[in-house]
Design a protein around this motif. Structure first.
Motif: not given
Length: 157
Positions: A74-80, A101-114
């Protein structure tokens, strides 16, 4: 009361072959093009799962052209990763990778147990039942979070 749609969402699971492509396709179908939606896997070692394609097709969601990709690709294809407003992990391994991967960004990570339907059921019909359960769990989480579909959709089975 449903929340406003984010500008961008990234769904992730283990292989980007079953749950995350279903979530990506369903979200696009339900809420249109106003939200940028992508999906990735911890690994990219499988093509889109035929049962996922089949159960989403029942709802008018076309997944046959989906190409699996990993976080690294994803990162190689230009989606940061930092350009997404929300990351929704659908498996424990993808949640760990997203948080790492997101520990350096202010980014919400949610877990949906599917449910992971792979390997469940003996016959084709039994397998389809399990994949529909996973699909319907995703539909439930989407509609709980953002309300009912904003576009015409076929009813679920």
């Amino acid at each position: 009361m449903s929340e406003p749609l984010p500008q961008s969402v990234l769904f992730c699971c283990d292989h980007n072959a079953v749950r995350s492509p279903m979530a990506e396709g369903l979200m696009k179908k339900f809420y249109g093009e106003g939200t940028y939606v992508q999906s990735v896997g911890v690994k990219n070692d499988m093509e889109i799962d035929g049962f996922s394609v089949a159960v989403c097709e029942e709802m008018g969601v076309e997944l046959g052209r989906h190409r699996s990709r990993s976080f690294d690709e994803m990162e190689q294809w230009g989606d940061d990763l930092s350009s997404f407003d929300l990351v929704i992990a659908l498996s424990p391994a993808s949640q760990r990778r997203a948080l790492e991967l997101t520990r350096y960004f202010h980014l919400d990570v949610e877990y949906w147990p599917i449910l992971d339907p792979t390997g469940l059921g003996e016959t084709r019909n039994d397998k389809l039942v399990q994949y529909r359960k996973a699909r319907d769990q995703i539909v439930g989480r989407l509609t709980d979070r953002w309300g009912g579909p904003r576009e015409k959709t076929c009813p679920t089975s």
